[in-house]
Write an enzyme that holds these catalytic residues in place. Sequence first.
Site, PDB file in Angstrom:
ATOM      1  N   GLU A 296      -9.585 -10.523  -3.287  1.00 38.82           N
ATOM      2  CA  GLU A 296      -9.028  -9.399  -2.535  1.00 38.82           C
ATOM      3  C   GLU A 296     -10.097  -8.734  -1.676  1.00 38.82           C
ATOM      4  O   GLU A 296     -11.134  -8.307  -2.195  1.00 38.82           O
ATOM      5  CB  GLU A 296      -8.454  -8.358  -3.498  1.00 38.82           C
TER       6      GLU A 296
ATOM      7  N   GLU B 251      -0.095   0.549  -6.017  1.00 36.11           N
ATOM      8  CA  GLU B 251      -1.406   0.910  -6.535  1.00 36.11           C
ATOM      9  C   GLU B 251      -1.910   2.144  -5.782  1.00 36.11           C
ATOM     10  O   GLU B 251      -2.795   2.078  -4.940  1.00 36.11           O
ATOM     11  CB  GLU B 251      -2.387  -0.259  -6.384  1.00 36.11           C
TER      12      GLU B 251
END
Length: 267
Positions: A142, A243
Amino acid sequence: MPRLAANLSYLFTERPFLDRFEAAARCGFRAVEHQFPYTEAPESAIRERLRAHDLQVVLFNLPPGEEGERGLGGLPGREAEFRDGLDLALRYCRATGCPRLHAMWGVPGAGTSLAESRAIFVANLREAAPRAVEAGVTLLVEPLNHRDNPGYPLNRQADAHALVAEVGAPNVKVQFDLYHCQIVEGDVAPKLDRWVGVPDGNVGHIQIAGPPDRLEPDAGELNYEWLLPRIDALGYTGWVGCEYRPAAGTEAGLGWAHRWGIRLTSR
């Protein structure tokens, strides 16, 4: 319709970790993700909560190393710790049915060049990929923004895809967090078109939050009322991880998600 997963490291934190599963289910979430379960609860306890509340866990991270390291994947001399962390994470995956693990690169020390750190990360991922395949697990890398993660080497979408291509394993993919992408490089929609809207796009998971402050998706610079249907239209059928940091309590801030079937119920 996007399939939203509650990130239990950010949402419902008004409760103890294991109580967050019930809270997520009562708000209409059918899936959850979290960052580092290893210090939160044994895998058996997590499995019991998933079954009790008809949830699935879709993502968590490999162990992060020491404070500030943000992973072990690209740190020289830490290869054995990376392998041990993978063993632990795969044990949790087998117990809970989690199909994805975020493998963090880590922040290299001052004496380590970016090229050396990258070579170590690639080698670690190549070794880890077949072990993950045996457990039915996809490994994700990521790009993270440099403001929240100073010194983290992977920041841009194109660089993440180049890394995945170099590893060359079909179960190593990119985790596309729109919040990080907006902070680092912007131009989010064309990047979704480039990396999600093509058969070989290699995006294995998507996450959202409202930049610049990582609040609810309806607070900030990105228009998720437009972006989420666009992601659907691109053919993405995976989970979208929520998130973000609620501004004033998780349930109070879920109005943005009512359109997508997320609201408090009596169950």
